[in-house]
Structures are given as C-alpha cells and as structure tokens.
Design a protein around this motif. Structure first.
Motif, PDB file in Angstrom:
ATOM      1  N   GLY A 167      26.494  36.943  33.942  1.00 61.75           N
ATOM      2  CA  GLY A 167      26.633  36.186  35.176  1.00 61.75           C
ATOM      3  C   GLY A 167      25.979  34.813  35.141  1.00 61.75           C
ATOM      4  N   GLN A 168      25.460  34.431  33.973  1.00 64.61           N
ATOM      5  CA  GLN A 168      24.828  33.114  33.850  1.00 64.61           C
ATOM      6  C   GLN A 168      25.898  32.045  33.609  1.00 64.61           C
ATOM      7  OE1 GLN A 168      22.560  34.446  30.468  1.00 64.61           O
ATOM      8  NE2 GLN A 168      20.648  34.225  31.608  1.00 64.61           N
ATOM      9  N   LEU A 169      25.653  30.868  34.126  1.00 64.46           N
ATOM     10  CA  LEU A 169      26.550  29.747  33.908  1.00 64.46           C
ATOM     11  C   LEU A 169      26.238  29.133  32.554  1.00 64.46           C
ATOM     12  CD1 LEU A 169      28.815  28.314  35.443  1.00 64.46           C
ATOM     13  CD2 LEU A 169      27.109  26.707  36.279  1.00 64.46           C
ATOM     14  N   VAL A 170      27.233  29.047  31.689  1.00 56.36           N
ATOM     15  CA  VAL A 170      27.049  28.517  30.343  1.00 56.36           C
ATOM     16  C   VAL A 170      28.117  27.466  30.058  1.00 56.36           C
ATOM     17  CG1 VAL A 170      25.972  30.635  29.464  1.00 56.36           C
ATOM     18  CG2 VAL A 170      28.457  30.353  29.311  1.00 56.36           C
ATOM     19  N   ASN A 171      27.807  26.603  29.070  1.00 57.64           N
ATOM     20  CA  ASN A 171      28.806  25.625  28.694  1.00 57.64           C
ATOM     21  C   ASN A 171      29.648  26.152  27.545  1.00 57.64           C
ATOM     22  OD1 ASN A 171      27.227  25.147  26.394  1.00 57.64           O
ATOM     23  ND2 ASN A 171      26.377  23.270  27.181  1.00 57.64           N
ATOM     24  N   VAL A 172      30.917  25.768  27.557  1.00 57.99           N
ATOM     25  CA  VAL A 172      31.886  26.146  26.533  1.00 57.99           C
ATOM     26  C   VAL A 172      32.628  24.882  26.142  1.00 57.99           C
ATOM     27  CG1 VAL A 172      32.154  28.526  27.386  1.00 57.99           C
ATOM     28  CG2 VAL A 172      33.668  26.731  28.251  1.00 57.99           C
ATOM     29  N   PRO A 173      33.266  24.857  24.973  1.00 60.66           N
ATOM     30  CA  PRO A 173      34.009  23.649  24.593  1.00 60.66           C
ATOM     31  C   PRO A 173      35.040  23.272  25.667  1.00 60.66           C
ATOM     32  CG  PRO A 173      33.818  25.130  22.726  1.00 60.66           C
ATOM     33  CD  PRO A 173      33.310  25.877  23.933  1.00 60.66           C
ATOM     34  N   PHE A 174      35.187  21.986  25.911  1.00 58.32           N
ATOM     35  CA  PHE A 174      36.167  21.515  26.896  1.00 58.32           C
ATOM     36  C   PHE A 174      37.575  21.815  26.390  1.00 58.32           C
ATOM     37  CE2 PHE A 174      39.180  18.260  28.295  1.00 58.32           C
ATOM     38  CZ  PHE A 174      39.108  18.448  29.666  1.00 58.32           C
ATOM     39  N   SER A 175      38.408  22.314  27.282  1.00 57.01           N
ATOM     40  CA  SER A 175      39.814  22.555  26.986  1.00 57.01           C
ATOM     41  C   SER A 175      40.630  22.152  28.204  1.00 57.01           C
ATOM     42  CB  SER A 175      40.055  24.030  26.675  1.00 57.01           C
ATOM     43  OG  SER A 175      41.441  24.292  26.620  1.00 57.01           O
TER      44      SER A 175
END
Length: 154
Positions: free
Chosen positions: A133-141
C-alpha cells in the motif's frame, strides 16, 4: 519572459505560488502549493483556485475546473513553479496526480508530448501503490494508467 506563462508571486520558503488566470471567464486567482509529505523528500503539488489566502495560509479548491481558455498558460506556469521550487529544494521529489481520471489523462498527455524537453531537467516517474500500500515510483509509461507522477530535478 515566456509569453505563455503567468507572473508568479511566492511565499518566503517557495512552497506556495500565486498567479492570476485571465481568460474567457475573467480573472481567476490561483495557487500552486508544494506540501511536504510524511517522506521529507516528497512534496505533493496541489493546484487550484484560491478560496482563502492571508499572510500565513492559502487554501485552494483543486476540484473546480475553471475552463478559462488558458490551459497552456496555466500548465506553463505550473511547470515554471516546479523549476523555481526545485532550485530551492534540489533533492525534492514532486508528486502530482488526481482522483479525476480526466485530469490524470491530461497530465499523462502533457508529459508524453513534452517528455524530451522535460527530461533535460527532470527525471519523471509514474506513481503506484505497491503490495504493502506504499506509494512508489515506477518507470514512466505513456501507455500505463497509474495514480500519479513523480518528478525530480536532475
């Protein structure tokens, strides 16, 4: 001066920026707020019409769609505030998103169309919740539906 963006006034710590939108519905006073989250390096970017402002607090309505016919100027102004903010806070991650799917689509379209120019100065990521449930960054798509975006100055 860039003819598209509005003039900004900032508070002393450069976390609140105010400007006036001028368009088909007249003048509308707006604010951009960078609010520190529980993670000291992550700031939520809030934006909207000013509903109250004095020397210590600025309250905004981020749900109202003004439709003042000046969207390009508003986007240019918000982006300009991000440059100023990250000059003061170079290690900050800026988080922005919306519960409104139309606004999220607009953000994704803007980022997709301007990614080459933005990437010269900023790293751009998608924002998603992980299994905990944590907000994480992922590669932009540009093709992926996500809940928001992170930006960080290079």
């Amino acid at each position: 001066m860039d003819p598209l963006k509005y003039d900004l006034s900032a508070n002393a710590d450069f976390t609140v920026f105010e400007f006036t939108s001028t368009g088909k519905n007249g003048t509308i006073h707006k604010a951009i707020k960078y609010t520190q989250t529980l993670n000291a390096n992550v700031f939520n970017l809030g934006f909207g019409d000013i509903i109250f402002s004095d020397d210590t607090i600025t309250e905004i309505d981020d749900t109202n769609l003004s439709n003042n016919g000046d969207l390009n100027s508003i986007i240019a102004t918000v982006v300009h505030s991000a440059y100023i903010f990250t000059e003061k806070y170079p290690d900050a991650y800026i988080l922005f998103g919306s519960s409104d799917t139309a606004k999220l689509r607009l953000y994704r379209m803007f980022l997709s169309h301007n990614l080459a120019a933005i990437s010269k100065s900023f790293l751009v990521f998608g924002a998603m919740h992980n299994e905990q449930g944590q907000l994480v960054n992922v590669p932009f798509s540009a093709a992926e539906d996500i809940i928001g975006y992170f930006g960080r100055r290079k």
